[in-house]
Design an enzyme around this catalytic site. Structure first.
Site, PDB file in Angstrom:
ATOM      1  N   ASP A   6     -67.292 -31.602 -37.127  1.00 22.84           N
ATOM      2  CA  ASP A   6     -66.570 -31.132 -35.936  1.00 22.84           C
ATOM      3  C   ASP A   6     -65.442 -32.116 -35.608  1.00 22.84           C
ATOM      4  O   ASP A   6     -64.895 -32.755 -36.512  1.00 22.84           O
ATOM      5  CB  ASP A   6     -67.559 -30.999 -34.770  1.00 22.84           C
ATOM      6  CG  ASP A   6     -67.178 -29.909 -33.778  1.00 22.84           C
ATOM      7  OD1 ASP A   6     -66.082 -30.001 -33.200  1.00 22.84           O
ATOM      8  OD2 ASP A   6     -67.978 -28.972 -33.569  1.00 22.84           O
TER       9      ASP A   6
ATOM     10  N   HIS B 294     -65.344 -31.358 -28.159  1.00 24.57           N
ATOM     11  CA  HIS B 294     -66.028 -30.241 -28.802  1.00 24.57           C
ATOM     12  C   HIS B 294     -67.216 -30.713 -29.634  1.00 24.57           C
ATOM     13  O   HIS B 294     -68.331 -30.179 -29.536  1.00 24.57           O
ATOM     14  CB  HIS B 294     -65.024 -29.483 -29.674  1.00 24.57           C
ATOM     15  CG  HIS B 294     -65.480 -28.141 -30.146  1.00 24.57           C
ATOM     16  ND1 HIS B 294     -66.139 -27.965 -31.354  1.00 24.57           N
ATOM     17  CD2 HIS B 294     -65.374 -26.909 -29.606  1.00 24.57           C
ATOM     18  CE1 HIS B 294     -66.400 -26.679 -31.521  1.00 24.57           C
ATOM     19  NE2 HIS B 294     -65.952 -26.013 -30.481  1.00 24.57           N
TER      20      HIS B 294
ATOM     21  N   SER C 230     -69.316 -21.452 -30.643  1.00 21.57           N
ATOM     22  CA  SER C 230     -69.571 -22.857 -30.999  1.00 21.57           C
ATOM     23  C   SER C 230     -70.718 -23.439 -30.198  1.00 21.57           C
ATOM     24  O   SER C 230     -71.347 -24.420 -30.626  1.00 21.57           O
ATOM     25  CB  SER C 230     -68.320 -23.708 -30.756  1.00 21.57           C
ATOM     26  OG  SER C 230     -67.301 -23.416 -31.671  1.00 21.57           O
TER      27      SER C 230
END
Length: 483
Positions: free
Chosen positions: A175, A229, A414
């Site tokens: 990621d 994220h 996600s």
């Protein structure tokens, strides 16, 4: 468009395409000046039959067997091309997860490489921006909500009550990176030894080697997140902060599993090479210099909350081969479906489209209704008409950790796929007979999902193109009979 490229090819023989170019590289070569430096991937013709390599070996031996076969093939076949690239003085980096070399060079070099008999394919390695989810709401670190609703929704506490919290399992995250010293993640980091004592070798890799975009910079020697994220998705898989009994954040499905990570995006910009490099690192983690690979340190499951959009110029052939190699190595690929719903056939970006990927759609908040944004199947971009997703999990209004020691609520697929990432850790701890048996585990998760159905997008039978086989149910998976 393709007719125009053919016409340009006839008008400019020096930049004419090769049958070995993928479509994206073909476009770029035809319009490039010879002084232009293009990033591309060279796949060599010599390959390994991984079905044959793994046919009669125990599942726990898969990482070493796959690493050995692939690395030996790369070492035995790449020498002549590497010598030629060195002689030409061009920038390159070799890989073994696929027998490939990433190169930056002009069109003269590209055409010379394409003429070689030992080369199968040249692909574009052009960077592209990935649309990452943004926070709905930030919260300070002292907000305590106990067990998060999405963790309860998939019945993770049932596994905990049976003594299964992910111990001895390793979860990987590919990621934007991870804030490794976040209170909800620090002690689960495999590189954690004591307060302020960390070992990042074999537990962290930065696939970003050139960067002017972020504070992480290139080649970070410690886990760094330039976006939030990656920290958020890792938290949903393994996060917990319960040192203070009056201030407990239980945000992860497998809160006693360990995690490792690799940064595959630079401020939300990725390339096929960075995606592949992270997956190679996970099959055989290395020290911080990229040396001494050790497949015995391979994780059990990888969380993949990113996409490789062909519409943005992402070439996918080498990535597809990489994902196949990862799963053959006994590593489960949990992949977000994408956020392009509600239209049918919007699961269109690798790695979500692949049969080897366990693709996860998103439910609405505290509901078994599909989230409007969750991408739907069938997969038509590769003409497979493959039914996707595999199943769904909570993805809307999910609270997890972010940089700075705080927490935030995000929505997106996600946020859904890390629930499956953590669930694999719980399942393989509870059912060791399935450890590194990726295909059987996929089937069990599908067969024990809570049935959810919507008769649209060509959905027929047990699996449909909205919910897949239904909602993730960890209790039913753990209690399933041996297949």
């Amino acid at each position: 468009m393709k007719l125009l490229l053919v016409l340009l090819c006839f008008l400019s023989l020096a930049a004419c395409s090769s049958s070995k170019f993928d479509y994206e590289l073909n476009k770029r070569v035809i319009v490039a000046k010879d002084s232009d430096i293009l990033p591309f991937i060279v796949q060599l013709a010599d390959t390994v039959d991984l079905d044959e390599v793994t046919k009669n070996i125990p599942n726990l031996s898969r990482p070493k067997a796959v690493y050995t076969a692939l690395s030996e093939k790369a070492q035995s076949s790449q020498g002549p091309l590497i010598a030629e690239l060195t002689r030409m003085g061009v920038q390159f980096r070799s890989y073994w997860i696929v027998n490939m070399i990433a190169v930056k060079a002009n069109t003269s070099v590209i055409n010379a490489i394409a003429s070689r008999d030992d080369v199968r394919l040249l692909e574009s390695n052009h960077p592209f921006r990935v649309p990452l989810e943004q926070p709905d709401l930030y919260q300070p670190s002292n907000v305590s909500l106990g067990i998060e609703w999405n963790i309860q929704w998939v019945l993770a506490p049932f596994a905990w009550s049976k003594g299964f919290r992910g111990e001895n399992m390793v979860v990987a995250n590919a990621d934007t990176g991870v804030e490794f010293d976040h209170p909800a993640l620090e002690k689960q980091y495999r590189g954690y030894f004591d307060e302020d004592v960390f070992l990042h070798d074999y537990n962290w890799w930065d696939a970003i080697h050139e960067s002017t975009r972020t504070t992480c910079g290139p080649n970070s020697k410690f886990p760094c997140d330039d976006n939030n994220h990656g920290t958020h998705t890792t938290g949903t898989a393994v996060g917990q902060d319960c040192d203070n009994p009056d201030l407990c954040n239980l945000i992860g499905v497998a809160p006693e599993a360990e995690w490792i990570a690799c940064r595959n995006m630079d401020a939300g910009v990725g390339t096929p090479q960075t995606y592949i490099e992270c997956l190679q690192f996970f099959v055989a983690p290395t020290d911080l210099d990229g040396k001494n690979p050790d497949p015995s340190k391979a994780p059990h499951v990888i969380g993949n909350s990113y996409g490789c959009p062909p519409s943005e110029g992402c070439s996918t052939d080498s990535l597809a081969a990489t994902v196949r190699a990862v799963t053959q190595a006994g590593i489960f690929m949990s992949v977000s479906a994408g956020n392009s719903g509600p239209t049918c056939s919007t699961i269109s970006d690798p790695p979500a489209i692949y049969g080897e990927s366990f693709t996860v759609g998103a439910l609405a908040s505290r509901s078994n209704a599909i989230a409007q944004y969750s991408s739907r199947g069938p997969v038509t971009v590769d003409r497979s008409n493959r039914i996707k997703p595999n199943l769904v999990a909570p993805g809307s209004a999910v609270r997890s950790c972010v940089r700075g020691g705080g927490y935030a609520v995000f929505s997106g697929t996600s946020m859904a796929s890390p629930a499956v990432t953590g669930a694999v850790a719980l399942f393989w701890q509870a059912r060791p007979e399935y450890e590194r048996d990726v295909l059987s585990t996929m089937r069990i998760f599908e067969n024990t999902a809570d049935t959810l159905f919507e008769p649209v997008c060509g959905s027929l039978g047990d699996q449909n193109n909205v919910y897949g086989y239904g909602g993730l149910n960890i209790m039913k998976a753990l209690e399933s009979r041996n297949n």
